[in-house]
Design a protein around this motif. Structure first.
Motif, PDB file in Angstrom:
ATOM      1  N   ASP A  27       0.830  -1.203   0.000  1.00 51.89           N
ATOM      2  CA  ASP A  27       0.000   0.000   0.000  1.00 51.89           C
ATOM      3  C   ASP A  27       0.866   1.255   0.000  1.00 51.89           C
ATOM      4  OD1 ASP A  27       0.791   0.502   2.664  1.00 51.89           O
ATOM      5  OD2 ASP A  27      -1.093  -0.197   3.519  1.00 51.89           O
ATOM      6  N   GLY A  28       0.233   2.405   0.023  1.00 52.18           N
ATOM      7  CA  GLY A  28       0.928   3.681  -0.038  1.00 52.18           C
ATOM      8  C   GLY A  28       1.784   3.984   1.179  1.00 52.18           C
ATOM      9  N   GLU A  29       1.604   3.216   2.252  1.00 51.33           N
ATOM     10  CA  GLU A  29       2.402   3.411   3.458  1.00 51.33           C
ATOM     11  C   GLU A  29       3.542   2.401   3.543  1.00 51.33           C
ATOM     12  OE1 GLU A  29       0.010   3.826   7.033  1.00 51.33           O
ATOM     13  OE2 GLU A  29      -1.663   4.524   5.805  1.00 51.33           O
ATOM     14  N   GLY A  30       3.724   1.594   2.487  1.00 50.59           N
ATOM     15  CA  GLY A  30       4.804   0.604   2.466  1.00 50.59           C
ATOM     16  C   GLY A  30       4.479  -0.688   3.184  1.00 50.59           C
ATOM     17  N   ARG A  31       3.211  -0.872   3.574  1.00 51.17           N
ATOM     18  CA  ARG A  31       2.811  -2.111   4.247  1.00 51.17           C
ATOM     19  C   ARG A  31       2.522  -3.188   3.200  1.00 51.17           C
ATOM     20  NH1 ARG A  31      -1.858   0.425   7.975  1.00 51.17           N
ATOM     21  NH2 ARG A  31      -2.521   0.947   5.872  1.00 51.17           N
ATOM     22  N   ILE A  32       2.810  -4.426   3.557  1.00 48.39           N
ATOM     23  CA  ILE A  32       2.584  -5.551   2.654  1.00 48.39           C
ATOM     24  C   ILE A  32       1.339  -6.307   3.092  1.00 48.39           C
ATOM     25  CG2 ILE A  32       3.510  -7.724   1.762  1.00 48.39           C
ATOM     26  CD1 ILE A  32       6.314  -6.543   2.319  1.00 48.39           C
ATOM     27  N   TRP A  33       0.442  -6.511   2.118  1.00 47.28           N
ATOM     28  CA  TRP A  33      -0.798  -7.253   2.318  1.00 47.28           C
ATOM     29  C   TRP A  33      -0.710  -8.531   1.516  1.00 47.28           C
ATOM     30  CZ3 TRP A  33      -4.488  -5.251   5.561  1.00 47.28           C
ATOM     31  CH2 TRP A  33      -4.311  -3.918   5.937  1.00 47.28           C
ATOM     32  N   VAL A  34      -1.180  -9.637   2.083  1.00 50.51           N
ATOM     33  CA  VAL A  34      -1.158 -10.935   1.402  1.00 50.51           C
ATOM     34  C   VAL A  34      -2.513 -11.601   1.588  1.00 50.51           C
ATOM     35  CG1 VAL A  34      -0.134 -13.259   1.456  1.00 50.51           C
ATOM     36  CG2 VAL A  34       1.326 -11.259   1.669  1.00 50.51           C
ATOM     37  N   ASN A  35      -3.009 -12.237   0.513  1.00 46.07           N
ATOM     38  CA  ASN A  35      -4.175 -13.095   0.694  1.00 46.07           C
ATOM     39  C   ASN A  35      -3.713 -14.533   0.581  1.00 46.07           C
ATOM     40  OD1 ASN A  35      -4.564 -14.182  -2.035  1.00 46.07           O
ATOM     41  ND2 ASN A  35      -5.315 -12.174  -2.612  1.00 46.07           N
ATOM     42  N   VAL A  97      -3.792  -3.220  -4.201  1.00 46.26           N
ATOM     43  CA  VAL A  97      -4.277  -2.119  -3.369  1.00 46.26           C
ATOM     44  C   VAL A  97      -4.600  -1.011  -4.364  1.00 46.26           C
ATOM     45  CG1 VAL A  97      -3.720  -0.410  -1.603  1.00 46.26           C
ATOM     46  CG2 VAL A  97      -2.828  -2.744  -1.396  1.00 46.26           C
ATOM     47  N   TYR A  98      -5.852  -0.573  -4.389  1.00 45.73           N
ATOM     48  CA  TYR A  98      -6.231   0.433  -5.375  1.00 45.73           C
ATOM     49  C   TYR A  98      -5.627   1.778  -4.993  1.00 45.73           C
ATOM     50  CZ  TYR A  98      -8.580   3.270  -8.723  1.00 45.73           C
ATOM     51  OH  TYR A  98      -8.812   4.145  -9.750  1.00 45.73           O
ATOM     52  N   THR A  99      -4.877   2.360  -5.930  1.00 45.36           N
ATOM     53  CA  THR A  99      -4.191   3.627  -5.685  1.00 45.36           C
ATOM     54  C   THR A  99      -4.492   4.659  -6.767  1.00 45.36           C
ATOM     55  OG1 THR A  99      -2.245   2.791  -6.847  1.00 45.36           O
ATOM     56  CG2 THR A  99      -2.283   2.543  -4.434  1.00 45.36           C
ATOM     57  N   GLY A 100      -5.433   4.368  -7.647  1.00 43.98           N
ATOM     58  CA  GLY A 100      -5.729   5.279  -8.756  1.00 43.98           C
ATOM     59  C   GLY A 100      -6.699   6.376  -8.368  1.00 43.98           C
ATOM     60  N   ASP A 101      -7.005   7.210  -9.366  1.00 44.08           N
ATOM     61  CA  ASP A 101      -7.918   8.330  -9.166  1.00 44.08           C
ATOM     62  C   ASP A 101      -9.280   8.122  -9.813  1.00 44.08           C
ATOM     63  OD1 ASP A 101      -6.003   9.829  -7.747  1.00 44.08           O
ATOM     64  OD2 ASP A 101      -5.120  10.556  -9.627  1.00 44.08           O
ATOM     65  N   LEU A 102      -9.428   7.106 -10.670  1.00 42.73           N
ATOM     66  CA  LEU A 102     -10.692   6.918 -11.390  1.00 42.73           C
ATOM     67  C   LEU A 102     -11.830   6.436 -10.490  1.00 42.73           C
ATOM     68  CD1 LEU A 102      -9.523   5.313 -14.769  1.00 42.73           C
ATOM     69  CD2 LEU A 102     -10.065   7.702 -14.263  1.00 42.73           C
ATOM     70  N   PHE A 103     -11.487   5.730  -9.429  1.00 46.34           N
ATOM     71  CA  PHE A 103     -12.489   5.232  -8.481  1.00 46.34           C
ATOM     72  C   PHE A 103     -12.118   5.742  -7.083  1.00 46.34           C
ATOM     73  CE2 PHE A 103     -12.186   2.127 -11.928  1.00 46.34           C
ATOM     74  CZ  PHE A 103     -13.512   1.986 -12.305  1.00 46.34           C
ATOM     75  N   PRO A 104     -12.360   7.015  -6.791  1.00 42.02           N
ATOM     76  CA  PRO A 104     -11.911   7.576  -5.503  1.00 42.02           C
ATOM     77  C   PRO A 104     -12.496   6.850  -4.297  1.00 42.02           C
ATOM     78  CG  PRO A 104     -13.320   9.134  -6.695  1.00 42.02           C
ATOM     79  CD  PRO A 104     -13.056   7.990  -7.619  1.00 42.02           C
ATOM     80  N   GLN A 105     -13.683   6.265  -4.441  1.00 41.44           N
ATOM     81  CA  GLN A 105     -14.299   5.549  -3.325  1.00 41.44           C
ATOM     82  C   GLN A 105     -13.549   4.252  -2.998  1.00 41.44           C
ATOM     83  OE1 GLN A 105     -15.409   5.847  -6.417  1.00 41.44           O
ATOM     84  NE2 GLN A 105     -16.636   4.090  -7.062  1.00 41.44           N
ATOM     85  N   TRP A 106     -12.678   3.787  -3.871  1.00 38.01           N
ATOM     86  CA  TRP A 106     -11.895   2.571  -3.647  1.00 38.01           C
ATOM     87  C   TRP A 106     -10.482   2.866  -3.141  1.00 38.01           C
ATOM     88  CZ3 TRP A 106     -12.809  -0.480  -8.849  1.00 38.01           C
ATOM     89  CH2 TRP A 106     -14.169  -0.804  -8.961  1.00 38.01           C
ATOM     90  N   GLN A 107     -10.105   4.123  -3.044  1.00 43.02           N
ATOM     91  CA  GLN A 107      -8.738   4.504  -2.714  1.00 43.02           C
ATOM     92  C   GLN A 107      -8.241   3.778  -1.459  1.00 43.02           C
ATOM     93  OE1 GLN A 107      -6.834   6.502  -4.678  1.00 43.02           O
ATOM     94  NE2 GLN A 107      -5.149   6.090  -3.341  1.00 43.02           N
ATOM     95  N   GLY A 108      -7.126   3.042  -1.605  1.00 42.12           N
ATOM     96  CA  GLY A 108      -6.511   2.339  -0.484  1.00 42.12           C
ATOM     97  C   GLY A 108      -7.146   1.006  -0.134  1.00 42.12           C
ATOM     98  N   ASP A 109      -8.190   0.608  -0.858  1.00 44.68           N
ATOM     99  CA  ASP A 109      -8.861  -0.666  -0.590  1.00 44.68           C
ATOM    100  C   ASP A 109      -8.165  -1.801  -1.326  1.00 44.68           C
ATOM    101  OD1 ASP A 109     -10.721   0.761   0.864  1.00 44.68           O
ATOM    102  OD2 ASP A 109     -12.294   0.620  -0.648  1.00 44.68           O
ATOM    103  N   LEU A 110      -8.347  -3.016  -0.816  1.00 46.29           N
ATOM    104  CA  LEU A 110      -7.849  -4.209  -1.498  1.00 46.29           C
ATOM    105  C   LEU A 110      -8.891  -4.685  -2.490  1.00 46.29           C
ATOM    106  CD1 LEU A 110      -6.540  -6.259   1.571  1.00 46.29           C
ATOM    107  CD2 LEU A 110      -5.214  -4.791   0.040  1.00 46.29           C
TER     108      LEU A 110
END
Length: 172
Positions: A27-35, A97-110
């Motif tokens: 993510d934008g904070e450098g954290r690693i997420w795994v499923n 991790v969504y980091t784009g601008d096209l879907f602002p409601q998803w910002q930072g979500d997996l």
């Protein structure tokens, strides 16, 4: 790495107790997420922490494919809990991790692909915790193998079937 120089430890290990990681994203904070695939149920999303034990095979939310219990239950001192788990299983695949601008409601979500569910699972995050899960793109009826955020903010989906496709998702 946290285990460098410890007797009997592999110096390349960052964390352990993982069952079957399928997707990973930073993510934008450098954290690693795994499923991770669970067995029969118990698919997980984990926030990976240095030196942490994620419990497999001692704790799990799923069951063996035979139906038998796994390990000692779902919690144990010194073992991490998943940020989110699915039971029944979604058979997770690729993740972003969504980091784009096209879907602002998803910002930072997996955005997690589902092979069994044939959907994308949006895991809303706040302060390193899952707050809600929404399913997307179920109308495709196709196994989702990979999910990627494009450089323009679109979302790319790779479907997994005989006529697999790469789909670019943008707002209407």
């Amino acid at each position: 790495n946290p285990f460098v120089g410890q007797d009997g430890a592999q110096p390349a290990i960052w964390s352990y107790g993982h069952r079957n990681p399928q997707g990973a994203a930073m993510d934008g904070e450098g954290r690693i997420w795994v499923n991770e695939h669970g067995a029969r149920g118990g698919d997980e999303v984990n926030l990976i922490r240095k030196g942490a034990n994620y419990g497999w095979p001692v704790i799990a939310y799923g069951r063996h494919y035979s139906g038998g219990e796994i390990g000692e239950g779902t919690e144990k001192e010194g073992m991490e809990q998943p940020v989110h788990y699915w039971d029944p299983s979604i058979a997770p695949s690729g993740m972003t991790v969504y980091t784009g601008d096209l879907f602002p409601q998803w910002q930072g979500d997996l955005l997690v692909g589902g092979l069994v569910t044939r959907q994308v699972h949006r895991v809303r995050l706040a302060d390193g915790k899952a707050t809600d899960v929404e399913t997307l793109f179920g109308e495709l009826g196709e196994r989702i193998r990979a999910v990627v955020t494009g450089p323009d903010g679109s979302v790319y989906l790779l479907t997994d079937n005989a006529d697999g496709r790469v789909l670019k998702v943008t707002p209407d």
